[in-house]
Every structure is written in structure tokens, then in C-alpha cells.
Enzyme design. Structure first.
Site, PDB file in Angstrom:
ATOM      1  N   SER A 146       8.898 -36.507 -29.396  1.00  0.00           N
ATOM      2  CA  SER A 146       9.210 -37.841 -29.902  1.00  0.00           C
ATOM      3  C   SER A 146      10.229 -37.738 -31.048  1.00  0.00           C
ATOM      4  CB  SER A 146       7.914 -38.554 -30.312  1.00  0.00           C
ATOM      5  OG  SER A 146       8.136 -39.931 -30.479  1.00  0.00           O
ATOM      6  N   ASP A 222       5.007 -43.844 -20.482  1.00  0.00           N
ATOM      7  CA  ASP A 222       5.118 -43.789 -21.948  1.00  0.00           C
ATOM      8  C   ASP A 222       5.463 -45.179 -22.475  1.00  0.00           C
ATOM      9  OD1 ASP A 222       6.108 -43.416 -24.587  1.00  0.00           O
ATOM     10  OD2 ASP A 222       6.657 -41.345 -24.109  1.00  0.00           O
ATOM     11  N   HIS A 255       2.496 -41.110 -23.919  1.00  0.00           N
ATOM     12  CA  HIS A 255       3.201 -40.479 -25.045  1.00  0.00           C
ATOM     13  C   HIS A 255       2.333 -39.475 -25.798  1.00  0.00           C
ATOM     14  CE1 HIS A 255       6.758 -40.602 -27.617  1.00  0.00           C
ATOM     15  NE2 HIS A 255       6.010 -40.684 -28.708  1.00  0.00           N
TER      16      HIS A 255
END
Lengths: 277, 277
Positions: A146, A222, A255
Site C-alpha cells: 500500500s 481491494d 487489502h
């Protein structure tokens, strides 16, 4: 440097360390896994940069990297995501300030005095790792998740000679083109987007940076993909400009670390092939 | 039963579920990992009982079991360690009350109304798992850590026909002969040690219980080994009474999930051999 915790794990040593950072002007924690190895051996290093709200500990507890690092003989280094402390600037939101350093050297008030995570992960911490651990610093690769996937891609693209391979899980591929990036880079670097380009993977490639080995893993479910991560922008930039890239879109994954840990061993094996060259 | 969380992981599904338990009279949470499988297939089940202070979540986050369960096609079930709630009796210490159910059916005040973890893990939850998940309940094995290692050994020794294999990480091998056990069983069951014997692995073997497949993993640097866990007492009882047992003492490892996760894949492979028979 002080050892704050140490555990035997998968035949090696998982440690947490603290040191006074000259880059950030604060005490910084980081985690290092050293796999079992022959006395005197020097091992390649895989860097892992973490995402928003994380410390060194999230991947250490949930990342499931030790079995693969023990198998391949790779040291795994996980820095913190920002300077921390009562006298360090912060913000009430989760995506700015402590836990959200974005791997930049801030130039703006009130962030500039401590938020120097580019210098920390690019220069200071590698020096310490090379001095203190049985690390072969001529063999390094980098990954992250991320915000840390953004960090891995941008640190790697700025230093292609240092890193044999770059990978990322669910990375922010453009800071200029997505809200998390725009918010934090406006705060840390000011409004001139020219200053942001070294901190945007797509802009770096557009400006000429190249790396022969880039791999992305992205969960298809995600929740941040469409607005914040925007994998497709990187795919299109690479296609247009002739940068090879492998992007795996994984249907059904989100995620979380349940996604990261599902593909961590694959990424480590992929880096291992390139680190052993 | 309600699904409170669900993630795709290692090709399968890691879920957390809540249901109203008739055994405990409370809502109970538990975690289940179902690996990738053919439609209509029924998979063997590995139970994991957790230690003091834990919930279903500790092993789910830190246990590193999903890769091995996906490889071998095994469902992994992790119950909570006690009833919980504002109206459930508790104690300020970490080793009594909520988070410390000891896998017993309490008979004493104030614990008896809700602390019925033996019935919960031995009867109620297996019924639910068999009804709701693609589980072959003729193929079950059981493992656990510390207090949950005690749980795995005692549940398994009381039900040798149900479980193909029993294993434990750092188990409390005798409740009668160690402080954690003596404190909690005095509270839950009263002062008559005869009532404790079904909840003491060494006493069960002394009283005639047998199982053909028992494996113990114990860290050599475990801070609780000498006083609380006392692996040697079980080793001696088994040697004296002819119960086969495999005990691996692992030098340098402590009581943490860094130890458990180092050997989790080995335990799952060992159970898999016996579950596939």
C-alpha cells in the site's frame, strides 16, 4: 542500537531494534529477521516497507515471511512508517502524520524537522543494517504494501543499481493521481507538484526511470483499488513507455494481511531468484 | 450463526463467526479456515485450542497455518478460550475467568452458569461445524498451545475414537501438578482433586486413557517450562505406563507464536498423514 525484543523463529532470529536516528531526529524502531546461516556468511537483504497506520510490527506478526526467508537465506528488514513521539508533528487523521510518513523528506512546516523517511530508509538505515547484521549489501531487493508499496517502487526506481528487484502488494502507484497521495504530499512538500514527481512511481517512469524486474500483486476486491491505488495507471504508463512489469490481479482478495501473506512466499521466491544472480 | 468477518486467504476462506451457545449461555466467536476444495468435497478437520488470554484471533493472525492447510486440504477451527460478556463472571488475574476457561465444565460458584468450555468444544461446536462447513467429521485431529495444549491433550485422551491424532505446543501437561492448573481448577471445580483428573493429561493416562498418536513440541527456553508446563512429568508417565509419545524439545525457542508458527506446518503435515488414512 538496542535490541528491544528477540525471538528464535524458523531456525533464525526475529529481532526488534531501536536506535537514535540522525535522519528523523527521533528514536526509531525496526524489525529484522536473520535466517539460519553458516558462520561468517553474508546474506542478501529484502526490504519491506509497510502501509498507513502500521509500525514494524504488523508484517512481523502477520506477514508469514520467515519460512520463505529461512528457505532462501534472505534477511528481511521492516522499518517503521514515520517518526514518532510526543514532540513529533501529528494529525488526527490516519493518513497524515505519525504512521503515514509516505517515505518522503518533508520540506513544509510543521513536518520538515522529523519527517525525513526518504533519507531514513534510503541512506541511514541501510548503513546501519550493513554494519550490524550479516548482510551482503550488494544484493538487495525491496517490497512493500500500500503506502509501503509506493515506497518500494519509488525508492527502487530512484536507485535501480542498488535493488535487484522491486515488488509491491496493493501499492499506491501514483501519489499525484490519488487522494492519499495528494493529501499527504501537499502537506509534506507543498503545492508544487514538480516536487512530488520523485515520490510518484508513474511520474518516475514517465521521467525516464527504469528497472528490469518489477512485480505487482493486487487484490481484485481491494476496497481501495479504484480510487487510491489505481494499478491500471501504472500498467498503462509501463505499456506506453516500454517498462516491463508483471501485474497479478488476484480475484477475491482484499487489502489485508490475509492477502499479503497468501502471496508473500511467492514474492520472496521471485526476489530470491534475482538476489542469487 | 452469523459471519462477522471473511477474507480470501491462500485460495480458501478465513472466516470469523458468532453464534448463541447453549453450552455457555453466551454469544461465542470462533474462526474457521476452509481451504480451496472441489465442490461437494468433505474435508478433514484440525481443531486448535488457544492459550491463556487468547481469543480465536491470536492463532488466526500469527499461527501461519493457512498455507499448510491449503496444501493438505484441512479445515482449521479455532474456538475462543472462555465465555465472555459483562454478565459473565471474571477475575482481575490473567489466569482465571474470561480468557482462561481451561476447557472444563465448571461446577462452582460463580463460574458454573457460563464456564462450560468442555461441553462447548467437545459437543456443541463440533455439531455446528459438521452442519455448516464442508467437514468430514469422521476425520478429526486436535492441537493447541499452552492452556490449549492441555485442552487438546485432555479432550483427545477422553475421546480417542474421535481424533486421529493429538498434538500440542508447549502444553500444560498436568493441571494437578502446576500452579496455573491448581488455581483455576480449584476455582472452577472445587477442592476435590478427584474431580480434576479428567482435566489432567497425566492423570488421564495414569487412569488408563491411551492414544496411538501423540506429539508434543516444546521450546527449550520457554519461561514457563519448569514450573507451569512440566513436559517431563508427561514424558515419565508415558514411559512408565507404555503410552507412545513423540516429544520434540526445541532449543532456543520460547513460549510465543514465533515458536508455534515455526513448527505449525510440521504439525499440520503430521496430522495430515493420519487424517488421510
Amino acid at each position: 542500537m538496542e535490541t528491544t525484543s528477540s525471538w528464535k523463529a524458523h531456525g533464525g532470529t526475529q529481532g526488534v531494534y531501536r536506535h537514535a536516528s540522525s535522519a528523523t531526529g527521533t528514536d526509531m524502531h525496526f524489525a529484522v529477521y536473520v535466517p539460519p546461516h553458516d558462520k561468517g556468511a553474508k546474506l542478501p537483504v529484502l526490504w519491506y516497507l509497510s502501509g498507513l497506520t502500521c509500525t514494524h510490527a504488523n508484517v512481523m506478526e502477520k506477514g508469514e515471511y520467515r519460512a520463505a526467508c529461512a528457505k532462501h537465506g534472505i534477511i528481511f528488514v521492516a522499518p517503521d512508517t514515520s517518526p514518532r513521539g510526543d514532540d513529533v508533528a501529528d494529525d488526527d487523521s490516519y493518513d497524515l502524520g505519525q504512521g503515514a510518513g509516505m517515505y518522503v523528506d518533508a520540506t513544509e512546516t510543521p513536518w520538515a524537522p522529523h519527517y525525513r523517511m526518504r533519507t531514513y530508509v534510503e541512506d541511514e538505515l541501510p548503513g546501519l543494517i550493513g554494519d550490524v547484521f550479516p548482510a551482503d549489501m550488494t544484493r538487495q531487493s525491496i517490497t512493500g504494501h500500500s503506502m509501503g508499496g509506493h515506497g518500494a517502487l519509488t525508492v527502487g526506481l530512484r536507485n535501480p543499481e542498488r535493488f535487484r528487484s522491486l515488488s509491491a502488494f496493493s501499492p499506491i502507484v501514483t501519489t499525484i493521481g490519488a487522494p492519499w497521495g495528494r493529501k499527504s504530499l501537499t502537506a509534506y512538500l507543498g503545492g508544487d507538484e514538480a516536487a512530488w514527481r520523485p515520490y510518484d512511481a508513474c511520474a518516475l517512469i514517465a521521467d525516464g526511470a527504469r528497472h528490469p524486474h518489477i512485480r505487482i500483486e493486487q487484490g481484485g476486491d481491494d476496497e481501495f483499488l479504484a480510487e487510491q491505488l489505481r494499478t491500471g495507471v501504472l500498467r498503462d504508463v509501463c505499456a506506453e513507455l516500454g517498462q516491463d512489469i508483471t501485474i497479478h490481479l488476484r480475484p477475491g482478495y482484499d487489502h489485508s494481511y490475509y492477502f499479503i501473506s497468501s502471496f508473500m512466499a511467492d514474492h520472496i521466491a521471485w526476489h530470491a531468484e534475482r538476489l542469487k544472480v
